[in-house]
Motif scaffolding. Structure first.
Motif, mmCIF file in Angstrom:
data_model
loop_
_atom_site.group_PDB
_atom_site.id
_atom_site.type_symbol
_atom_site.label_atom_id
_atom_site.label_comp_id
_atom_site.label_asym_id
_atom_site.label_seq_id
_atom_site.Cartn_x
_atom_site.Cartn_y
_atom_site.Cartn_z
ATOM 1 N N ASP A 17 0.901 -1.314 0.123
ATOM 2 C CA ASP A 17 0.059 -0.034 -0.004
ATOM 3 C C ASP A 17 0.576 1.280 0.188
ATOM 4 O OD1 ASP A 17 -2.258 -1.585 2.185
ATOM 5 O OD2 ASP A 17 -2.225 -1.635 -0.020
ATOM 6 N N ASP A 18 1.818 1.338 0.667
ATOM 7 C CA ASP A 18 2.828 2.303 0.853
ATOM 8 C C ASP A 18 3.546 2.509 -0.434
ATOM 9 O OD1 ASP A 18 4.119 4.424 2.608
ATOM 10 O OD2 ASP A 18 6.051 3.314 1.996
ATOM 11 N N MET A 19 3.966 1.330 -0.998
ATOM 12 C CA MET A 19 4.595 1.563 -2.484
ATOM 13 C C MET A 19 3.816 2.247 -3.478
ATOM 14 S SD MET A 19 7.491 0.410 -4.111
ATOM 15 C CE MET A 19 7.668 0.074 -5.785
ATOM 16 N N LYS A 20 2.324 1.656 -3.411
ATOM 17 C CA LYS A 20 1.468 2.313 -4.543
ATOM 18 C C LYS A 20 1.185 3.983 -4.169
ATOM 19 C CE LYS A 20 -3.204 1.906 -6.304
ATOM 20 N NZ LYS A 20 -3.541 3.040 -6.474
ATOM 21 N N LYS A 21 1.157 4.416 -2.902
ATOM 22 C CA LYS A 21 1.092 5.796 -2.742
ATOM 23 C C LYS A 21 2.441 6.704 -3.148
ATOM 24 C CE LYS A 21 -1.717 5.184 1.596
ATOM 25 N NZ LYS A 21 -1.857 5.252 3.283
ATOM 26 N N GLN A 22 3.739 5.898 -2.723
ATOM 27 C CA GLN A 22 4.621 6.633 -3.569
ATOM 28 C C GLN A 22 4.668 6.687 -5.129
ATOM 29 O OE1 GLN A 22 8.499 6.029 -1.243
ATOM 30 N NE2 GLN A 22 7.229 4.431 0.116
ATOM 31 N N VAL A 23 4.375 5.733 -5.674
ATOM 32 C CA VAL A 23 4.555 5.736 -7.087
ATOM 33 C C VAL A 23 3.529 6.689 -7.607
ATOM 34 C CG1 VAL A 23 3.866 4.128 -9.161
ATOM 35 C CG2 VAL A 23 5.115 3.169 -7.311
ATOM 36 N N ASP A 24 2.113 6.703 -7.063
ATOM 37 C CA ASP A 24 1.046 7.695 -7.385
ATOM 38 C C ASP A 24 1.698 8.775 -7.303
ATOM 39 O OD1 ASP A 24 -1.661 5.747 -6.107
ATOM 40 O OD2 ASP A 24 -0.683 5.678 -7.844
ATOM 41 N N SER A 25 2.459 9.282 -6.064
ATOM 42 C CA SER A 25 2.848 10.644 -5.710
ATOM 43 C C SER A 25 3.973 11.078 -6.834
ATOM 44 C CB SER A 25 3.358 10.689 -4.433
ATOM 45 O OG SER A 25 4.288 11.818 -4.056
ATOM 46 N N LEU A 26 4.755 9.907 -7.244
ATOM 47 C CA LEU A 26 5.903 10.390 -8.098
ATOM 48 C C LEU A 26 5.288 10.680 -9.526
ATOM 49 C CD1 LEU A 26 8.801 10.559 -8.855
ATOM 50 C CD2 LEU A 26 8.912 7.957 -9.121
ATOM 51 N N LEU A 47 12.463 3.686 -5.776
ATOM 52 C CA LEU A 47 11.400 2.825 -5.645
ATOM 53 C C LEU A 47 11.480 1.429 -6.383
ATOM 54 C CD1 LEU A 47 8.518 5.612 -5.936
ATOM 55 C CD2 LEU A 47 9.241 4.226 -3.968
ATOM 56 N N GLN A 48 12.186 1.481 -7.469
ATOM 57 C CA GLN A 48 12.213 -0.024 -8.100
ATOM 58 C C GLN A 48 13.136 -0.867 -7.391
ATOM 59 O OE1 GLN A 48 14.047 1.735 -11.856
ATOM 60 N NE2 GLN A 48 12.449 0.478 -12.904
ATOM 61 N N VAL A 49 14.071 -0.302 -6.745
ATOM 62 C CA VAL A 49 14.967 -1.378 -5.890
ATOM 63 C C VAL A 49 13.975 -1.844 -4.478
ATOM 64 C CG1 VAL A 49 17.012 -1.640 -4.410
ATOM 65 C CG2 VAL A 49 17.071 -0.302 -6.511
ATOM 66 N N ASP A 86 2.249 -4.647 -10.943
ATOM 67 C CA ASP A 86 1.709 -3.593 -11.812
ATOM 68 C C ASP A 86 2.438 -2.069 -11.296
ATOM 69 O OD1 ASP A 86 -1.841 -4.742 -11.414
ATOM 70 O OD2 ASP A 86 -0.181 -5.141 -12.605
ATOM 71 N N ASP A 87 2.617 -2.108 -9.975
ATOM 72 C CA ASP A 87 3.551 -0.767 -9.494
ATOM 73 C C ASP A 87 4.961 -0.847 -10.165
ATOM 74 O OD1 ASP A 87 2.037 -0.633 -6.301
ATOM 75 O OD2 ASP A 87 1.451 0.360 -8.326
#
Length: 665
Positions: A17-26, A47-49, A86-87
Motif C-alpha cells: 500500500d505504501d509503495m502504491k502511494k509513493q508511485v502515485d505521488s511520483l 522505488l524500483q529497488v 503492476d506498480d
C-alpha cells in the motif's frame, strides 16, 4: 494489554500500500513538473529497488509463517503480487520516459505542450552511448606497456575510454592526460569515486563542445523555474553515466539476490564481443607461418602421407569432478544453466579457445554441481567433463582457468544475463617448471573476476584463522571448492592428440573426429594444391562446415553417434586409412551436413530450453529417417539431397567452398 501483533502477510500488504502511494505521488509530481527530471529519476530508481525487495519478501512468505490460520491465503498472496508487479511496471515505463534534458528537448520541457519530435529526442537521450563513446573505467591490476603506444597503468587508476576496438585493445586517457592503448580485460566499468572526482577527468574536448553549442544556439539553453541557466551536458553527465552503468548485476546486487562475490561473466563477455576469436571453430583452423606462405602447425609426414605429429609444451587430459558450496542466486531469478567455462590462461591473457561444460545438480543439494553424469548411450559433449588442453605457450604461469557461471532470466522483466559465481586456477607446472603429477586437485573458488585478488564468493561465509581443529574443519567445508583430476590418456588417444592444432581445449570424446578432420585438411592443403602459393577456393563441403559443429555441440554429438554406428560395420577396413577418410566424408555428408541446412532445425541459442528440446527432436528424427534411407539404398548417401521426402535449404557457394585466406589464423 499488549498490542496485537501483525501477521507477516499483513505487514507486506502495508508495504505494498505504501509503495502504491509513493508511485502515485511520483507520477503526479512528474506530470505537474513539480520535481526536476534528475530528482524524479533518483526517486524512480529507489522505488524500483524497494519494490524488488518487497516482491522477494512476498514470494518467500508461506502459510506456515502466519501466527494464526488465514482464509484464502494463496489467493490473497497472489493479489498482492499482482498489485506490486503492476506498480513495478509503472515504474519501468516511467524510467523510460524520464529523459535527460538535452539542448533541443530541454527547451520544450519548460512548455506544457511538446511536439512529437521533441518527445522522440527525449527518448533518444535515454539510450546508452555507442561503443565508441566516452566511458569511465577502473584498472583491475597493473599493466606495463610493452611497446610504443601502450599506456602503463596501475591498479585502481581511473581511465576515460576514448575508443573501443574489436581486437580488445582500447584507447584510454588517464587523469594526467596520457593516452595509449590498454587491454580491455584489465578494466572494469565505473570509477568507484564520487561525482566531484569523476568531473576532474572530463577532457578539454568535451568542455569545448559544450561551449560551442551554447554560443551557436542561444535558444537551446535551458532555464529552470528559478531562472537559472543549466549546462545540460555537464549537469546530466553523472546521471547519463549512471544510466549506462546500471546493469542487471547491479540491480540484483542491490536487491540482495546474488552474493557479493558474483560478477558479470568475463569469459562469456569475450565469447559474445570478440566474434569467433575465442571459439573452437577458430582454433581448429590452420595457422599460417610468419611469412604467410606456409603453415606453422600443419605438416605432412612424407613417409606415411599422414599429418605429422607435433609435440607442444603442455598437453594434458583432465576431468571435472564436482563443485561444492557454490551459492545460488536468490528469489526472482530463474537459472537456465549452471556451467564451467575453461581456457588456457597465464594470469593476464587467454591463450586458447573458451570451452563450456554444463553442470548438473540435485534440488536436494543445489550448492553441489556434478559433471559427466552416468547415462546410457553417448554422453553429450556439453555435459562431458573429461577434456584435453594443448598449448605451446612458454609462460611459466600457464594453467587452466575455470570460471563457474550461471545463465539466468529475471522473472519480473524477462531479461537474460550471465553471471560468474567464482573462478579457480590450476597452474600446470610446479616451482621447478616440471609438469604436475596426475592426481586429484581440490581448488579454492575465488570471487570477483580473474583479475581481482582476495575476493570471497559470499561475504556471509566467514574467513579467518580458527584455533581449534574442529573449527578449521568446519570452516574448510564451508568454502567453495572445485575438484579436478589430472589423468593420463591411452596411447591411441595420445597419438590422435598429437595431430591437433598447437592450441586447443575441447572434449576428450571428440578427439578422433578432430583428428580425421585434421587429416582431410592436410590432404587438401598440402597434397592436392598445385603449389603452396595457390590460395584459390577449394571445393570441400566438409572442410567449410565442420568447424561450425564445434560451436553447435548437439550437431557434433549427432556426428559422433552416426560415426559410431558406421564403425560397427567397418570391421578390418578400419585399418585402411584411405578408406577411413572416404567413409568419414560419406557419413558426414549424409548426416550432419544435411542437418546444417535443414529448414526445420531452429537456430542454435545458448541456454534456451525450448530451442534445445526442439533441436534435439529434429536431430533425432532426421537421423533416424536418413539411417533408413542409407540402409535401403546402400549408396553414398548424397541421394538424400534430391529425395523429395527430405527438404533442405537452397545451396550457397560459401557452404561448398573452403576459403583458406578467410579462415586461416
Amino acid at each position: 494489554m499488549p498490542p496485537k501483533r501483525e501477521r507477516p502477510l499483513q505487514l507486506v500488504q502495508g508495504e505494498v500500500d505504501d509503495m502504491k502511494k509513493q508511485v502515485d505521488s511520483l507520477v503526479n509530481d512528474v506530470q505537474k513538473n513539480i520535481v526536476s527530471t534528475e530528482e524524479a529519476f533518483r526517486r524512480c530508481h529507489k522505488l524500483q529497488v524497494s519494490g524488488e525487495k518487497t516482491l522477494q519478501k512476498l514470494q518467500n512468505l508461506t502459510k506456515a509463517d502466519e501466527l494464526a490460520p488465514v482464509g484464502n491465503y494463496d489467493q490473497r498472496k497472489q493479489v498482492e503480487e499482482r498489485r506490486l508487479q503492476d506498480d513495478l511496471e509503472r515504474l519501468n515505463m516511467l524510467a523510460l520516459k524520464l529523459s535527460p534534458p538535452g539542448p533541443s528537448s530541454a527547451a520544450g520541457a519548460v512548455c506544457q505542450e511538446t511536439s512529437e519530435e521533441e518527445e522522440e529526442e527525449e527518448m533518444e537521450s535515454l539510450k546508452p552511448p555507442p561503443q565508441s563513446g566516452p566511458c569511465i573505467n577502473t584498472v583491475l591490476c597493473d599493466f606495463t606497456g610493452q611497446q610504443e603506444g601502450d599506456l602503463s597503468v596501475r591498479k585502481g587508476d581511473v581511465l576515460r575510454i576514448i575508443r573501443r576496438s574489436a581486437d580488445g585493445w582500447w584507447l584510454a586517457q588517464d587523469n594526467k592526460g596520457n593516452r595509449g592503448v590498454v587491454p580491455k580485460t584489465y578494466l572494469k566499468i565505473g570509477s568507484g569515486a564520487d561525482e566531484d572526482e569523476d568531473d576532474k577527468y572530463a577532457t578539454e574536448e568535451e568542455e569545448e563542445e559544450e561551449e560551442e553549442e551554447e554560443e551557436d544556439s542561444d535558444d537551446e539553453e535551458v532555464t529552470d523555474d528559478k531562472g537559472q541557466q543549466s549546462t545540460s551536458f555537464s549537469k546530466w553527465g553523472a546521471v547519463k553515466k549512471a544510466l549506462t552503468e546500471i546493469d542487471t548485476t547491479d540491480v540484483l546486487a542491490a536487491m540482495g539476490a546474488i552474493p557479493s562475490g558474483f560478477r558479470p561473466s568475463t569469459l562469456n563477455q569475450l565469447l559474445v564481443e570478440e566474434g569467433v576469436t575465442y571459439k573452437a571453430s577458430h582454433y581448429i583452423q590452420p595457422q599460417l607461418s610468419q611469412s604467410q606462405l606456409s603453415f606453422s602447425d600443419l605438416f605432412l609426414d612424407p613417409i606415411t602421407g599422414r599429418v605429422r605429429s607435433r609435440q607442444v609444451r603442455i598437453c594434458v587430459c583432465f576431468a571435472l569432478r564436482s563443485c561444492r558450496m557454490i551459492p545460488t542466486p536468490g528469489v526472482g531469478v530463474q537459472v537456465l544453466s549452471r556451467h564451467v567455462r575453461l581456457c588456457a590462461f597465464d594470469g593476464t591473457q587467454v591463450l586458447s579457445n573458451i570451452h563450456t561444460v554444463r553442470a548438473t545438480h540435485s534440488s536436494k543439494s543445489p550448492k553441489t554441481w556434478s559433471f559427466s553424469p552416468r547415462m546410457t548411450g553417448i554422453l553429450p559433449t556439453l555435459l562431458d567433463g573429461e577434456c584435453f588442453l594443448r598449448c605451446n605457450s612458454a609462460s611459466p604461469d600457464l594453467g587452466i582457468l575455470f570460471e563457474l557461471g550461471v545463465t539466468f532470466v529475471r522473472n519480473s522483466t524477462g531479461e537474460r544475463g550471465d553471471l560468474s559465481c567464482g573462478w579457480a586456477f590450476l597452474k600446470l607446472t610446479n616451482g621447478l617448471g616440471n609438469p604436475l603429477p596426475n592426481r586429484t586437485y581440490e581448488l579454492p573458488v575465488n570471487g570477483g573476476t580473474p583479475y581481482e585478488k582476495d575476493v570471497t564468493v559470499d561475504a556471509s561465509i566467514a574467513r579467518g584463522s580458527p584455533t581449534g581443529a574442529l573449527q578449521q574443519m568446519l570452516q574448510a567445508r564451508q568454502q567453495p571448492k572445485l575438484t579436478v583430476k589430472l589423468k593420463s590418456a591411452r596411447s591411441r588417444i595420445r597419438k590422435q592428440l598429437g595431430l591437433l592444432p598447437d592450441a586447443l581445449l575441447h572434449s576428450l570424446s571428440c578427439v578422433h573426429l578432430l583428428a580425421l578432420h585434421r587429416q582431410l585438411l592436410a590432404d587438401t592443403l598440402l597434397v592436392d594444391r598445385p603449389t603452396m602459393q595457390n590460395a584459390d577456393l577449394v571445393c570441400s563441403p566438409v572442410l567449410s562446415t565442420f568447424p561450425m559443429l564445434l560451436d553447435q555441440q548437439d550437431l557434433l554429438d549427432a556426428l559422433r553417434s552416426v560415426w559410431l554406428d558406421s564403425e560397427v560395420y567397418m570391421g578390418k577396413a578400419r585399418s585402411d586409412h584411405s578408406y577411413l577418410k572416404q567413409e568419414f566424408i560419406r557419413v558426414y555428408m549424409s548426416s550432419v551436413y544435411f542437418l546444417l541446412h535443414s529448414p526445420s532445425l531452429p537456430c542454435h541459442r545458448w541456454a534456451d530450453p525450448p530451442s534445445e528440446e526442439q533441436r534435439a527432436r529434429v536431430i533425432y528424427a532426421t537421423l533416424e529417417a536418413l539411417k533408413r534411407t542409407r540402409h535401403a539404398a546402400a549408396h553414398s548417401g548424397i541421394e538424400v539431397f534430391v529425395d523429395p521426402d527430405h527438404q533442405h535449404l537452397a545451396f550457397d557457394i560459401s557452404e561448398l567452398t573452403f576459403d583458406l585466406l578467410r579462415v586461416a589464423r
